[in-house]
Design a protein around this motif. Structure first.
Motif, mmCIF file in Angstrom:
data_model
loop_
_atom_site.group_PDB
_atom_site.id
_atom_site.type_symbol
_atom_site.label_atom_id
_atom_site.label_comp_id
_atom_site.label_asym_id
_atom_site.label_seq_id
_atom_site.Cartn_x
_atom_site.Cartn_y
_atom_site.Cartn_z
ATOM 1 N N GLY A 283 60.961 40.194 47.657
ATOM 2 C CA GLY A 283 61.043 38.923 46.947
ATOM 3 C C GLY A 283 60.235 37.813 47.580
ATOM 4 O O GLY A 283 60.473 36.620 47.310
ATOM 5 N N ALA A 284 59.247 38.166 48.424
ATOM 6 C CA ALA A 284 58.517 37.145 49.191
ATOM 7 C C ALA A 284 57.196 36.730 48.558
ATOM 8 O O ALA A 284 56.523 35.839 49.086
ATOM 9 N N LEU A 285 56.807 37.337 47.442
ATOM 10 C CA LEU A 285 55.489 37.055 46.873
ATOM 11 C C LEU A 285 55.306 35.567 46.597
ATOM 12 O O LEU A 285 54.259 34.986 46.932
ATOM 13 N N ASN A 286 56.287 34.914 45.993
ATOM 14 C CA ASN A 286 56.123 33.497 45.642
ATOM 15 C C ASN A 286 55.959 32.622 46.877
ATOM 16 O O ASN A 286 55.236 31.611 46.832
ATOM 17 N N LEU A 287 56.611 32.983 47.977
ATOM 18 C CA LEU A 287 56.429 32.239 49.225
ATOM 19 C C LEU A 287 54.957 32.244 49.616
ATOM 20 O O LEU A 287 54.376 31.193 49.933
ATOM 21 N N TYR A 288 54.329 33.410 49.588
ATOM 22 C CA TYR A 288 52.935 33.509 50.020
ATOM 23 C C TYR A 288 51.999 32.804 49.041
ATOM 24 O O TYR A 288 51.014 32.187 49.464
ATOM 25 N N LEU A 289 52.318 32.871 47.771
ATOM 26 C CA LEU A 289 51.489 32.160 46.785
ATOM 27 C C LEU A 289 51.584 30.654 46.997
ATOM 28 O O LEU A 289 50.584 29.932 46.891
ATOM 29 N N ARG A 290 52.791 30.162 47.308
ATOM 30 C CA ARG A 290 52.954 28.717 47.534
ATOM 31 C C ARG A 290 52.221 28.250 48.789
ATOM 32 O O ARG A 290 51.773 27.103 48.863
ATOM 33 N N VAL A 291 52.092 29.113 49.771
ATOM 34 C CA VAL A 291 51.347 28.766 50.980
ATOM 35 C C VAL A 291 49.859 28.629 50.687
ATOM 36 O O VAL A 291 49.135 27.978 51.431
ATOM 37 N N GLY A 292 49.408 29.237 49.600
ATOM 38 C CA GLY A 292 47.997 29.167 49.238
ATOM 39 C C GLY A 292 47.283 30.495 49.257
ATOM 40 O O GLY A 292 46.055 30.548 49.098
ATOM 41 N N MET A 293 48.037 31.586 49.440
ATOM 42 C CA MET A 293 47.435 32.906 49.409
ATOM 43 C C MET A 293 47.207 33.337 47.969
ATOM 44 O O MET A 293 47.838 32.816 47.031
ATOM 45 N N ALA A 294 46.309 34.304 47.779
ATOM 46 C CA ALA A 294 46.025 34.848 46.454
ATOM 47 C C ALA A 294 46.030 36.367 46.548
ATOM 48 O O ALA A 294 45.700 36.947 47.592
ATOM 49 N N VAL A 295 46.400 37.026 45.457
ATOM 50 C CA VAL A 295 46.444 38.488 45.434
ATOM 51 C C VAL A 295 45.020 39.034 45.406
ATOM 52 O O VAL A 295 44.217 38.674 44.542
ATOM 53 N N ARG A 296 44.715 39.888 46.376
ATOM 54 C CA ARG A 296 43.418 40.573 46.380
ATOM 55 C C ARG A 296 43.491 41.839 45.534
ATOM 56 O O ARG A 296 42.613 42.125 44.743
ATOM 57 N N TYR A 297 44.535 42.653 45.753
ATOM 58 C CA TYR A 297 44.743 43.817 44.892
ATOM 59 C C TYR A 297 46.205 44.232 44.960
ATOM 60 O O TYR A 297 46.946 43.829 45.870
ATOM 61 N N SER A 298 46.621 45.042 44.001
ATOM 62 C CA SER A 298 47.990 45.520 43.939
ATOM 63 C C SER A 298 48.014 47.045 44.022
ATOM 64 O O SER A 298 47.039 47.722 43.707
ATOM 65 N N SER A 299 49.165 47.555 44.442
ATOM 66 C CA SER A 299 49.402 48.994 44.506
ATOM 67 C C SER A 299 50.771 49.267 43.890
ATOM 68 O O SER A 299 51.625 48.390 43.843
ATOM 69 N N THR A 300 50.975 50.502 43.447
ATOM 70 C CA THR A 300 52.254 50.901 42.892
ATOM 71 C C THR A 300 52.887 51.964 43.773
ATOM 72 O O THR A 300 52.205 52.892 44.226
ATOM 73 N N VAL A 301 54.168 51.786 44.046
ATOM 74 C CA VAL A 301 54.940 52.788 44.763
ATOM 75 C C VAL A 301 55.505 53.756 43.714
ATOM 76 O O VAL A 301 56.294 53.361 42.860
#
Length: 306
Positions: A283-301
């Protein structure tokens, strides 16, 4: 030993990772994984330390749980290991010859022999051939992982700590306290706790560990937050390996503070990008986005019930 991986083309030979550890095997596997990453992403992000740590996972028996496939010239063409989850990689020059399918079938059979109820593998979404192979073998999506990036053309600004919080870099002797903090924080979503030695092989004991780029937060002398960074060889990027904040100190801006402190340290060491991986279960994705990070790529488990 032709039965180690049934169904291989005759021009390939197979063996397990050697038990004497494997400095040679570690290097060969790292070069294979790096070639796959360059083909898929245009850059590599795995260091030899991560490969070596995988080979020493508790419960992983090299003789029965690892496979290396070599071509006639002795070059490593593919590899796999399985221990509750599995990793399979095929060198770009050897794809389309059935090596991935053969290793995946071997991994499923080995996981079943070991009494596993499910096998799990993580695949980048852009690797469409691997995704198609898993789906064809009845694997189903379970979760998502993201690699995020923080671009730093200029040195990042770091906010003042919250009242009562002090921040400093990682020091020798901090390892066991950080291990306790991380494992307690990750209890909410990880399937098992790591012992100190296993955890250290993936973090503070790894050759790429960067203590000067790793930030710790304290309240009244007690450790309450940590960001652990790697300085990966053969890349111009820093990498955040772990982020953890003690439960009773969350929602105070400590994670954001430590991330920006670590980014600034990476910048001061000549890095202009810092990356970080996260998992949908945290559940930490929004924290990193708010810091200013951006998704480079995604993977599926992906998972498959055995």
């Amino acid at each position: 030993m032709p039965d180690l991986v049934p169904g291989l083309p005759p021009e390939y030979r197979v063996r397990p990772v050697t038990a004497d550890i494997t400095a040679d095997d570690t290097g060969d596997v790292h070069r294979l994984v790096a070639a796959c990453e360059r083909e898929l992403f245009g850059r590599e992000r795995t260091d030899p330390g991560r490969i070596a740590a995988d080979f020493t996972r508790p419960g992983l028996v090299l003789e029965s749980d690892t496979r290396l496939i070599h071509d006639r010239a002795g070059r490593l063409a593919a590899r796999a290991w399985v221990d509750r989850r599995c990793e399979v990689d095929v060198h770009p020059a050897h794809r389309g010859r059935g090596l991935g399918g053969a290793l995946l079938a071997w991994a499923e059979a080995r996981a079943g022999q070991a009494g596993g109820a499910r096998i799990v593998q993580t695949v980048p979404d852009s690797d469409t051939d691997a995704v198609a192979l898993l789906r064809s073998r009845a694997y189903r999506p379970m979760a998502t992982e993201w690699l995020l990036e923080f671009l730093m053309p200029e040195e990042p600004a770091v906010p003042e700590p919250p009242a009562g919080i002090t921040v400093r870099s990682f020091r020798a002797g901090d390892g066991r306290d950080v291990h306790q903090l991380v494992e307690d924080a990750f209890d909410e979503w990880q399937q098992r706790r790591m012992g100190y030695q296993e955890w250290a092989r993936h973090t503070v004991g790894r050759p790429a560990f960067a203590p000067a780029m790793s930030a710790l937060a304290f309240a009244d002398g007690q450790l309450v937050g940590a960001v652990l960074s790697l300085d990966l060889p053969d890349t111009d990027e820093g990498y955040i390996e772990q982020v953890a904040v003690r439960r009773d100190h969350r929602n105070r801006g400590i994670a954001r503070l430590l991330l920006l402190d670590a980014f600034r340290a990476c910048h001061r060491h000549g890095r202009r990008t810092c990356t970080l991986g996260t998992h949908s279960d945290t559940g930490a994705l929004n924290l990193y986005l708010r810091v200013g990070m951006a998704v480079r790529y995604s993977s599926t488990v992906f998972g498959k019930d055995l």
